[in-house]
Design a protein around this motif. Structure first.
Motif, short mmCIF file in Angstrom:
data_model
loop_
_atom_site.label_atom_id
_atom_site.label_comp_id
_atom_site.label_asym_id
_atom_site.label_seq_id
_atom_site.Cartn_x
_atom_site.Cartn_y
_atom_site.Cartn_z
N ASP A 35 0.83 -1.21 0.00
CA ASP A 35 0.00 0.00 0.00
C ASP A 35 0.86 1.26 0.00
OD1 ASP A 35 -2.16 1.62 0.06
OD2 ASP A 35 -2.56 1.41 2.20
N GLN A 48 0.56 2.96 -11.34
CA GLN A 48 0.71 1.52 -11.37
C GLN A 48 -0.64 0.81 -11.36
OE1 GLN A 48 3.21 0.72 -8.01
NE2 GLN A 48 5.11 1.33 -9.04
N ALA A 49 -1.57 1.34 -10.60
CA ALA A 49 -2.90 0.75 -10.59
C ALA A 49 -3.56 0.85 -11.95
CB ALA A 49 -3.77 1.45 -9.53
N ALA A 65 -0.96 5.43 -8.10
CA ALA A 65 -2.15 5.44 -8.95
C ALA A 65 -1.81 5.04 -10.38
CB ALA A 65 -2.79 6.83 -8.93
N PHE A 114 2.62 1.43 -3.63
CA PHE A 114 1.73 1.37 -4.78
C PHE A 114 1.26 2.78 -5.14
CE2 PHE A 114 -2.11 -0.11 -7.08
CZ PHE A 114 -1.47 -1.00 -7.92
N ILE A 147 -1.86 -1.75 -14.32
CA ILE A 147 -2.29 -3.11 -14.01
C ILE A 147 -3.73 -3.34 -14.48
CG2 ILE A 147 -2.80 -4.70 -12.11
CD1 ILE A 147 -0.40 -3.55 -10.64
N GLY A 148 -4.58 -2.36 -14.25
CA GLY A 148 -5.96 -2.50 -14.71
C GLY A 148 -6.05 -2.62 -16.21
#
Length: 413
Positions: A286, A293-294, A291, A289, A297-298
């Motif tokens: 957390d 990278q999120a 935004a 990590f 990945i999405g």
């Protein structure tokens, strides 16, 4: 002769009698002739009411405008109370109320007036009460709103007034009651009511007014002139000396030794360094990590799901494994009999010299003298000399090879 005179007088009396219109109710109120014509969808003030009417009510109808001299032309010069509230009046002529010298109460509330001439009520010298509430006077100019020397009561409640110019009531010297409540103005200046020397009561109820210095000054002036008024700022403000005293408050002495522990040995301890706390894998993930990278990945997960779904769809609905599947052409299996018929017909037209196709030569009986049986003799066809090809009729008349039936003469290639 007397009977004839009596009949003539009765006829004259009946012809001079005026009746109350069907849309109205006529009676007497406090010794005044009253006609109530309410809720009848009337579009004009002339509905046939007698000219002797003194209280005329046309509430909740569809009257939209008042032309110049409209009451004077009809003959309503005895009016004292006129009620035109809750209509759709949006325009009033400069001399619309001309001839109403005895009028002292006029109700124009609940209409669609946005602006009226300042001298529109100058033709009604006896006017005492004027109700203009419920209209739309959003923007008022810095000039006298109404010019009248006798008007005593003015109601401007719920007129959407956003600002009160200082010269608004300069031409109302005898005004005693003024209602400005339920409007949209947020300030109130003393100069607005200074010309009203005979003012006895004023209403300023408004959700947008607060206890600002202007409001406090106006309330002080109203109280000094002994004008009835419901105060908005009911809380008493302290004087300057009271403010200074209230701002300086005494505090009890505080023992610093008990708080800081400067003289005790506890304060001499060395500060303990804070140990690094071990983070769990989830807390570490957390923390590291982001935004971006999120988002990446999405996006990758979405592409993978799309590819798998497309592959499953192709495997499920396309048997050939391609996007556009074309079914292969199926050739009809050949039959031996079909080949025979085809060769037969082809030989008749190609090799016309052959009486019988080579592959279908039949046994010919021996036509010699009877005797002991001998071996079968096969008839052989020797090549003939070159001659002209026979006609189609000769080919068809050959008895050796009868043509196939008509329905079987097909070339199945």
């Amino acid at each position: 002769m007397q009977k004839i005179v009596f009949i003539v007088f009765v006829t004259i009396g009946v012809s001079c009698t005026t009746y109350c219109p069907k849309q109205c109710d006529c009676d007497i109120d406090n010794g005044l002739n009253r006609a109530l014509c309410d809720d009848q969808n009337i579009v004009s003030i002339d509905v046939g009411v007698s000219k002797a009417v003194q209280i005329y009510s046309l509430r909740r109808n569809l009257i939209s405008e008042l032309q110049n001299f409209c009451f004077k032309e009809i003959g309503y010069q005895s009016l004292r109370i006129l009620d035109l509230s809750h209509n759709v009046i949006f325009w009033i002529g400069m001399h619309a109320f001309s001839g109403l010298d005895q009028l002292y109460h006029l109700d124009l509330s609940g209409n669609r007036l946005r602006d009226i001439p300042a001298e529109v009520f100058w033709d009604t010298p006896g006017l005492d009460i004027l109700d203009l509430s419920g209209n739309i006077f959003e923007s008022l100019k810095n000039e006298p709103f109404i010019t009248h020397n006798r008007l005593q009561v003015l109601n401007l409640n719920s007129c959407r007034i956003k600002f009160l110019p200082p010269r608004l009531f300069n031409r109302l010297p005898n005004l005693k009651k003024l209602d400005l409540s339920e409007n949209y103005f947020v300030t109130f200046n003393i100069d607005i009511i200074r010309p009203l020397m005979k003012l006895e009561r004023i209403e300023l109820r408004n959700d947008y007014l607060h206890c600002s210095p202007d409001i406090i000054a106006a309330e002080t002036y109203i109280a000094s002139q002994r004008i009835a008024y419901n105060k908005l700022c009911t809380k008493k403000l302290p004087k300057i000396s009271e403010k200074m005293i209230s701002m300086v408050t005494e505090r009890e002495p505080v023992n610093i030794d008990g708080i800081w522990n400067e003289t005790s040995e506890k304060n001499r301890t060395e500060p303990v360094l804070q140990q690094n706390k071990t983070l769990t894998p989830f807390e570490k993930f957390d923390k590291d990590f982001s935004a971006f990278q999120a988002f990446v990945i999405g996006l990758e997960v979405g592409l993978a799901v799309g590819v798998v779904g497309t592959y499953v769809w192709l495997r499920r609905f396309c048997s050939c494994g391609q996007l556009n599947c074309i079914a292969p052409r199926r050739r009809r299996p050949r039959n031996r009999n079909d080949e025979v018929r085809t060769n037969l017909l082809r030989n008749h037209f190609v090799n016309v010299d052959l009486e019988t196709p080579p592959i279908f030569r039949r046994e010919m009986p021996d036509r010699r003298a009877p005797g002991p049986p001998t071996a079968p003799v096969y008839e052989t066809i020797s090549p003939r000399p070159t001659r002209d090809p026979p006609s189609m009729a000769d080919v068809i008349r050959r008895p050796e090879t009868p043509p196939p039936p008509y329905h079987e003469c097909r070339l199945n290639i």
